[in-house]
Design an enzyme around this catalytic site. Sequence first.
Site, PDB file in Angstrom:
ATOM      1  N   HIS A 137       0.819  -1.212   0.000  1.00  0.00           N
ATOM      2  CA  HIS A 137       0.000   0.000   0.000  1.00  0.00           C
ATOM      3  C   HIS A 137       0.853   1.262   0.000  1.00  0.00           C
ATOM      4  O   HIS A 137       0.683   2.140   0.851  1.00  0.00           O
ATOM      5  CB  HIS A 137      -0.997   0.006   1.163  1.00  0.00           C
ATOM      6  N   HIS A 168      -2.179   1.464  12.722  1.00  0.00           N
ATOM      7  CA  HIS A 168      -1.784   0.854  11.434  1.00  0.00           C
ATOM      8  C   HIS A 168      -2.279  -0.592  11.462  1.00  0.00           C
ATOM      9  O   HIS A 168      -3.463  -0.843  11.671  1.00  0.00           O
ATOM     10  CB  HIS A 168      -0.264   1.021  11.298  1.00  0.00           C
ATOM     11  N   MET A 197     -11.842   1.555  15.872  1.00  0.00           N
ATOM     12  CA  MET A 197     -10.801   0.861  15.112  1.00  0.00           C
ATOM     13  C   MET A 197     -11.383   0.173  13.869  1.00  0.00           C
ATOM     14  O   MET A 197     -12.497  -0.326  13.899  1.00  0.00           O
ATOM     15  CB  MET A 197     -10.102  -0.163  16.006  1.00  0.00           C
ATOM     16  N   GLY A 198     -10.563   0.172  12.796  1.00  0.00           N
ATOM     17  CA  GLY A 198     -11.026  -0.436  11.553  1.00  0.00           C
ATOM     18  C   GLY A 198     -11.779   0.546  10.675  1.00  0.00           C
ATOM     19  O   GLY A 198     -12.308   0.176   9.631  1.00  0.00           O
ATOM     20  N   PHE A 199     -11.804   1.812  11.095  1.00  0.00           N
ATOM     21  CA  PHE A 199     -12.476   2.850  10.295  1.00  0.00           C
ATOM     22  C   PHE A 199     -11.509   4.003  10.030  1.00  0.00           C
ATOM     23  O   PHE A 199     -10.661   4.314  10.860  1.00  0.00           O
ATOM     24  CB  PHE A 199     -13.713   3.389  11.024  1.00  0.00           C
ATOM     25  N   HIS A 237      -9.028   6.284   7.084  1.00  0.00           N
ATOM     26  CA  HIS A 237      -7.787   6.004   6.358  1.00  0.00           C
ATOM     27  C   HIS A 237      -7.159   7.307   5.909  1.00  0.00           C
ATOM     28  O   HIS A 237      -7.884   8.249   5.564  1.00  0.00           O
ATOM     29  CB  HIS A 237      -8.072   5.119   5.134  1.00  0.00           C
ATOM     30  N   ARG A 277     -10.313  -1.997  -0.883  1.00  0.00           N
ATOM     31  CA  ARG A 277     -10.095  -3.419  -0.564  1.00  0.00           C
ATOM     32  C   ARG A 277     -11.266  -4.005   0.221  1.00  0.00           C
ATOM     33  O   ARG A 277     -11.423  -5.224   0.311  1.00  0.00           O
ATOM     34  CB  ARG A 277      -8.813  -3.566   0.277  1.00  0.00           C
ATOM     35  N   ASP A 313      -8.848  -3.523   7.634  1.00  0.00           N
ATOM     36  CA  ASP A 313      -8.710  -4.222   8.916  1.00  0.00           C
ATOM     37  C   ASP A 313     -10.056  -4.566   9.545  1.00  0.00           C
ATOM     38  O   ASP A 313     -10.126  -5.428  10.427  1.00  0.00           O
ATOM     39  CB  ASP A 313      -7.913  -3.355   9.906  1.00  0.00           C
ATOM     40  N   ARG A 360       2.793  -8.534   3.922  1.00  0.00           N
ATOM     41  CA  ARG A 360       3.378  -7.220   3.615  1.00  0.00           C
ATOM     42  C   ARG A 360       4.899  -7.268   3.419  1.00  0.00           C
ATOM     43  O   ARG A 360       5.480  -6.330   2.854  1.00  0.00           O
ATOM     44  CB  ARG A 360       2.984  -6.214   4.701  1.00  0.00           C
ATOM     45  N   ARG A 369      15.881  12.581   5.448  1.00  0.00           N
ATOM     46  CA  ARG A 369      16.284  13.362   6.619  1.00  0.00           C
ATOM     47  C   ARG A 369      15.489  14.665   6.605  1.00  0.00           C
ATOM     48  O   ARG A 369      15.972  15.690   6.089  1.00  0.00           O
ATOM     49  CB  ARG A 369      17.785  13.622   6.522  1.00  0.00           C
TER      50      ARG A 369
HETATM   51  N1  ACO Z   1     -13.143   6.732  14.538  1.00  0.00           N
HETATM   52  C1  ACO Z   1     -13.639   7.930  14.906  1.00  0.00           C
HETATM   53  N2  ACO Z   1     -13.234   9.082  14.337  1.00  0.00           N
HETATM   54  C2  ACO Z   1     -12.317   9.014  13.375  1.00  0.00           C
HETATM   55  C3  ACO Z   1     -11.774   7.791  12.934  1.00  0.00           C
HETATM   56  C4  ACO Z   1     -12.210   6.624  13.560  1.00  0.00           C
HETATM   57  N3  ACO Z   1     -11.728   5.431  13.212  1.00  0.00           N
HETATM   58  N4  ACO Z   1     -10.882   8.025  11.951  1.00  0.00           N
HETATM   59  C5  ACO Z   1     -10.860   9.346  11.770  1.00  0.00           C
HETATM   60  N5  ACO Z   1     -11.721   9.944  12.627  1.00  0.00           N
HETATM   61  C6  ACO Z   1     -11.971  11.354  12.741  1.00  0.00           C
HETATM   62  C7  ACO Z   1     -10.892  11.994  13.602  1.00  0.00           C
HETATM   63  O1  ACO Z   1     -11.236  11.999  14.971  1.00  0.00           O
HETATM   64  C8  ACO Z   1     -10.799  13.378  13.012  1.00  0.00           C
HETATM   65  O2  ACO Z   1     -11.873  14.133  13.511  1.00  0.00           O
HETATM   66  P1  ACO Z   1     -11.687  15.693  13.865  1.00  0.00           P
HETATM   67  O3  ACO Z   1     -11.310  16.331  12.547  1.00  0.00           O
HETATM   68  O4  ACO Z   1     -13.007  16.082  14.399  1.00  0.00           O
HETATM   69  O5  ACO Z   1     -10.573  15.742  14.879  1.00  0.00           O
HETATM   70  C9  ACO Z   1     -11.066  13.153  11.533  1.00  0.00           C
HETATM   71  O6  ACO Z   1     -11.834  11.943  11.456  1.00  0.00           O
HETATM   72  C10 ACO Z   1      -9.784  13.000  10.714  1.00  0.00           C
HETATM   73  O7  ACO Z   1      -9.045  11.903  11.246  1.00  0.00           O
HETATM   74  P2  ACO Z   1      -7.476  11.871  11.410  1.00  0.00           P
HETATM   75  O8  ACO Z   1      -7.113  10.925  12.513  1.00  0.00           O
HETATM   76  O9  ACO Z   1      -6.942  13.266  11.512  1.00  0.00           O
HETATM   77  O10 ACO Z   1      -7.054  11.300  10.010  1.00  0.00           O
HETATM   78  P3  ACO Z   1      -5.671  10.654   9.675  1.00  0.00           P
HETATM   79  O11 ACO Z   1      -5.592  10.609   8.207  1.00  0.00           O
HETATM   80  O12 ACO Z   1      -4.573  11.308  10.414  1.00  0.00           O
HETATM   81  O13 ACO Z   1      -5.803   9.193  10.332  1.00  0.00           O
HETATM   82  C11 ACO Z   1      -6.220   6.958  10.710  1.00  0.00           C
HETATM   83  C12 ACO Z   1      -6.100   8.062   9.664  1.00  0.00           C
HETATM   84  C13 ACO Z   1      -5.013   6.981  11.664  1.00  0.00           C
HETATM   85  C14 ACO Z   1      -6.240   5.611  10.006  1.00  0.00           C
HETATM   86  C15 ACO Z   1      -7.512   7.169  11.517  1.00  0.00           C
HETATM   87  O14 ACO Z   1      -8.622   7.117  10.660  1.00  0.00           O
HETATM   88  C16 ACO Z   1      -7.691   6.157  12.653  1.00  0.00           C
HETATM   89  O15 ACO Z   1      -7.151   6.350  13.750  1.00  0.00           O
HETATM   90  N6  ACO Z   1      -8.401   5.000  12.377  1.00  0.00           N
HETATM   91  C17 ACO Z   1      -8.536   3.953  13.351  1.00  0.00           C
HETATM   92  C18 ACO Z   1      -7.335   3.030  13.296  1.00  0.00           C
HETATM   93  C19 ACO Z   1      -7.337   2.131  12.077  1.00  0.00           C
HETATM   94  O16 ACO Z   1      -8.335   1.541  11.738  1.00  0.00           O
HETATM   95  N7  ACO Z   1      -6.171   2.008  11.449  1.00  0.00           N
HETATM   96  C20 ACO Z   1      -5.987   1.152  10.298  1.00  0.00           C
HETATM   97  C21 ACO Z   1      -5.628   1.953   9.079  1.00  0.00           C
HETATM   98  S1  ACO Z   1      -5.580   0.926   7.623  1.00  0.00           S
HETATM   99  C22 ACO Z   1      -4.176   0.025   7.740  1.00  0.00           C
HETATM  100  O17 ACO Z   1      -3.220   0.376   8.397  1.00  0.00           O
HETATM  101  C23 ACO Z   1      -4.155  -1.270   7.034  1.00  0.00           C
END
Ligand code: ACO
Length: 374
Positions: free
Chosen positions: A186, A221, A256-258, A260, A269, A311, A336, A355
């Site tokens: 990815h 992640h 979790m799982g939501f 990206h 996917r 996920d 991966r 860097r």
């Molecule tokens: N649940 C609730 N709120 C969420 C979620 C979530 N899963 N994901 C994003 N948001 C909200 C954030 O709280 C934020 O809200 P705000 O603007 O009011 O503060 C907004 O959506 C933007 O989210 P960010 O975290 O700033 O977006 P970023 O691109 O940095 O993060 C991430 C992406 C880390 C994947 C995030 O969505 C998250 O923490 N998800 C849950 C963990 C997860 O499922 N990870 C797997 C990723 S896929 C992989 O690695 C295979």
Amino acid sequence: MSDEIKKGLLGIVVDETEVSKVMPEINSLTYRGYAAQDLCAKCKFEEVAYLILNGELPTKKQLKKFEKEERKDRKLSKTLLDDIKKFPKKAHPMDVARTAVSIMGLEDKETKDNSPKANMRKVMRIFAKMPVALAAFYRARKGKKIISPQKNLSFSENFFHMCFGKVPNKEIVKAFDVSLILYAEHSFNVSTFTARTITSSLSDIHGAITGAIASLKGPLHGGANEEVMHMMNKIKKPENALKWINKALDNKDVVMGFGHRVYKSGDSRVPTMREYFGKVAKIKKDKKFEKIYDIVEKVMINRKNIYPNVDYPTGPTYHLMGFDTDFFTPIFVISRITGWSAHIIEQHAANKLIRPLASYRGSKHRKVLQLNQR
Ligand code: ACO
């Protein structure tokens, strides 16, 4: 020079890659130009691993050679196997994966050789041995006899065989293979970027993959697939799901799982993995998690406009297949390794030390006082 901060490198393009891309025109993740879901429909995991590492889908002859090599390289050294037996039983298997690849680096005769050919030989050894090391720990920590890899079994079949002592029916193996294909690569995600950063100092592939595994472990992640299962276990039954998810959102919890960093209106996917999750649930005659899945997903989309990532369906699918929850992210690792390796090889081929700069906000210059003056 401007001190504008791009926290999390958000939106920053740091290099070029030929390995993969989310193509907006087809709204899909693509490996070397092929849509991941098309690869799931027409290929087995080994073909996709070959594609990611070599740039082209294999011919029959090339695939046979690739599979032969992978199967030949599966055996672990006695030292590594003995070490795995001695690892703390409560250790997280991601830490086992990280330590195992590090030990492989100690043992590999070509560790120092970063030439493309040596790197490819090392990739094959890591790729072949990692599932064996993880399955050995899977059994050792339960006090069960370790099962040796079997050369007449495919990559996925062999993993089931080594973990459970048997290979499940073809549809379950296909669902597992599909999950490996979807997890394989990815682009510049955090673990791959970690691997490329380590490589950029001209360090070796075992070190880069060790770092990538540590990075993948985190719940933001790869670790999210385990967190999804913990969430589903907390919800317990579909009747509780609506109340649970609404409360979580009221509390402003991260679900979790939501979400990206790249996909903002759905991970391409997910539909494929959702389909195979359904197939596995049907075979296992257990629809409970599917029901919870659908309720939570609906609320997340309606209330937050946040869609599931891959996920979300893999977590309950692996659970239904019989894997312990803390093995979900290690399964991600065994797939991966292909994507990380392709990026490590790409980084070596056109390297520039990674860097970045930081905007300093610490103390102004200060005079050092002797210990007895402070
Ligand atoms: N649940 C609730 N709120 C969420 C979620 C979530 N899963 N994901 C994003 N948001 C909200 C954030 O709280 C934020 O809200 P705000 O603007 O009011 O503060 C907004 O959506 C933007 O989210 P960010 O975290 O700033 O977006 P970023 O691109 O940095 O993060 C991430 C992406 C880390 C994947 C995030 O969505 C998250 O923490 N998800 C849950 C963990 C997860 O499922 N990870 C797997 C990723 S896929 C992989 O690695 C295979």
